[in-house]
Structure formats: structure tokens, C-alpha cells
Design a protein around this motif. Structure first.
Motif, mmCIF file in Angstrom:
data_model
loop_
_atom_site.group_PDB
_atom_site.id
_atom_site.type_symbol
_atom_site.label_atom_id
_atom_site.label_comp_id
_atom_site.label_asym_id
_atom_site.label_seq_id
_atom_site.Cartn_x
_atom_site.Cartn_y
_atom_site.Cartn_z
ATOM 1 N N LEU A 9 0.808 -1.164 -0.035
ATOM 2 C CA LEU A 9 0.094 -0.082 -0.080
ATOM 3 C C LEU A 9 1.045 1.062 -0.001
ATOM 4 O O LEU A 9 1.973 1.294 0.864
ATOM 5 N N LEU A 14 -4.243 6.927 0.208
ATOM 6 C CA LEU A 14 -4.865 5.729 -0.570
ATOM 7 C C LEU A 14 -4.482 4.521 0.396
ATOM 8 O O LEU A 14 -5.670 3.681 0.358
ATOM 9 N N ASP A 17 -7.640 4.649 2.628
ATOM 10 C CA ASP A 17 -9.027 4.486 1.855
ATOM 11 C C ASP A 17 -9.042 2.912 1.421
ATOM 12 O O ASP A 17 -10.221 2.549 1.541
ATOM 13 N N THR A 18 -8.018 2.371 1.299
ATOM 14 C CA THR A 18 -8.064 0.857 1.053
ATOM 15 C C THR A 18 -8.476 0.095 2.199
ATOM 16 O O THR A 18 -9.290 -0.850 2.022
ATOM 17 N N VAL A 72 -1.918 -1.743 -4.168
ATOM 18 C CA VAL A 72 -2.957 -0.612 -4.733
ATOM 19 C C VAL A 72 -2.136 0.672 -4.774
ATOM 20 O O VAL A 72 -1.275 1.093 -3.977
ATOM 21 N N LEU A 91 -10.700 1.015 -8.335
ATOM 22 C CA LEU A 91 -11.292 0.960 -6.940
ATOM 23 C C LEU A 91 -12.121 2.225 -6.605
ATOM 24 O O LEU A 91 -12.837 2.216 -5.496
ATOM 25 N N ALA A 181 -7.334 4.936 -7.969
ATOM 26 C CA ALA A 181 -6.656 3.843 -7.315
ATOM 27 C C ALA A 181 -6.917 2.567 -8.217
ATOM 28 O O ALA A 181 -8.099 2.363 -8.232
ATOM 29 N N LEU A 183 -6.256 -1.942 -8.050
ATOM 30 C CA LEU A 183 -5.792 -3.125 -7.574
ATOM 31 C C LEU A 183 -4.863 -3.754 -8.612
ATOM 32 O O LEU A 183 -5.517 -4.218 -9.577
#
Length: 206
Positions: A9, A14, A17-18, A72, A91, A181, A183
Motif C-alpha cells: 500500500l 490511498l 481508503d483501501t 494498490v 477501486l 486507485a 488493485l
């Protein structure tokens, strides 16, 4: 740890948020990451996840070379690094734009202009497709002051609200791409991890 899914990550919003998305979708039951800590590796032994907090530009590298199964990162970073990874899913957060900006709102492209940017590959590809060969000057921060000091004619950089450009007397000339973003995944996933990742994707899409 053989069945543990390791996820890279990018430090900052980000990553937060993930984790929020993973909790919302039921992929995680608890947040195992202390974002105020200096730690870089966090384990969720119950759900068999390991999270690494790294620089955003490094995320695709960790994934491509198999140090991480998933990552991500923004679409802009994928394009800039040209990493050989699977791009599984948009995402839907972390929106920003990659733009060309200049002090002159009516700036016209020409050959041999100087472009200040940390996204050298994106900038070169963009101008080559338009038929212009430009000189790129790589900077890692404060890109906006380059045209002011005469270091470059234009900049190529990420824009969120555009306020920073305005405060430094710059104008958006053209939008290169939108970025959100994504994945991403390693292309050599072992079979046991493949089925778990497939389940993660289904939960995210659901």
C-alpha cells in the motif's frame, strides 16, 4: 505464512481508503494498521493478510517481482513505471488528473520545449504521440516553480483541485489522463493464493 496474502500500500490517504474499503466489504474484520506508527509491516494473522506501507512509486515493483501478491496504486504510477503486473480493478477513489500546465494560458506546443516533471515516461509518450520531441527535466517536488524560474516551458504533473497551480500562476493547457486507485497483482500467483484473491475481487466488485 505460505497462504498469507501480502499487499503493498502507498503511504498516506490511498492506504487509509483501501483499509476502509476492505473493512466495508468484509474482507477485513479489524484494522491491523496503525497509521500513526513508524512501522512498515503489519500482519493480520486471523485473516492471513500482511500489509506493507511503501512509497507509491515502489508499489508496482514490489508486486512485479513477487515480494507482494497485490498492491494498490494510482493508474498514473502504473503508466509511469510500465510495470508488468495484472491490473485487476479500478477501486474508484484517489481521483486526480495528469495535466500539462504553463504560465501562458495560450501556450502552443512546439519542438524542443522543456518539460519539468517527475513523470518522465508519461510526458515523453504524450508529446511523442502528438509529434513533438521534448526535453524532460526530472524533478521530485515543487514542480510548479520550474516555469517561474525559467527552468522549463511547461510542467506535467498530477492535479487534484488545481489550487496549487493557480497560486503559482499556472494554467492547465491539456489533460493527459485521469487517474484513480487500482488493485494490481503479481502475474505468477500460486494456486492457493489465486483462489483467495479471486474471492477478494468478487467481494470488492459486489
Amino acid at each position: 505464512m505460505s497462504d498469507t496474502i501480502t499487499i503493498a500500500l502507498p503511504k498516506g490517504r490511498l492506504a487509509e481508503d483501501t483499509i476502509e474499503l476492505f473493512l466495508k466489504k468484509g474482507i477485513l474484520k479489524n484494522n491491523c494498521i496503525d497509521f500513526n506508527s513508524r512501522k512498515l509491516v503489519f500482519n493480520d494473522d486471523e485473516e492471513q493478510f500482511r500489509f506493507l506501507l511503501v512509497r507509491n512509486m515502489d508499489v508496482p515493483t514490489y508486486v512485479e517481482y513477487g515480494a507482494c501478491d497485490l498492491g494498490v496504486v494510482g493508474k498514473d504510477i502504473i503508466c509511469e513505471t510500465k510495470a508488468d503486473v495484472y491490473e485487476f480493478l479500478d477501486l474508484g477513489f484517489g481521483f486526480c488528473r495528469m495535466c500539462v500546465a504553463a504560465a501562458d494560458p495560450n501556450f502552443k506546443y512546439r519542438h524542443d520545449i522543456k518539460v519539468a516533471t517527475k513523470f518522465v515516461n508519461i510526458a515523453k509518450d504524450f508529446f511523442i504521440k502528438k509529434g513533438f520531441f521534448v526535453e524532460t527535466i526530472k524533478l521530485y517536488g515543487s514542480i510548479e516553480i520550474a516555469p517561474i524560474l525559467g527552468l522549463s516551458d511547461v510542467i506535467v504533473d498530477l492535479v487534484s483541485t488545481g489550487e496549487t497551480l493557480k497560486k503559482n500562476g499556472l494554467h492547465i493547457i491539456e489533460n493527459i489522463m485521469d487517474s484513480t486507485a487500482r488493485l494490481i497483482g503479481n502475474k505468477n500467483l500460486v494456486r492457493t493464493k489465486y483462489f483467495k484473491i479471486k474471492s477478494i475481487l468478487e467481494m470488492l466488485r459486489g
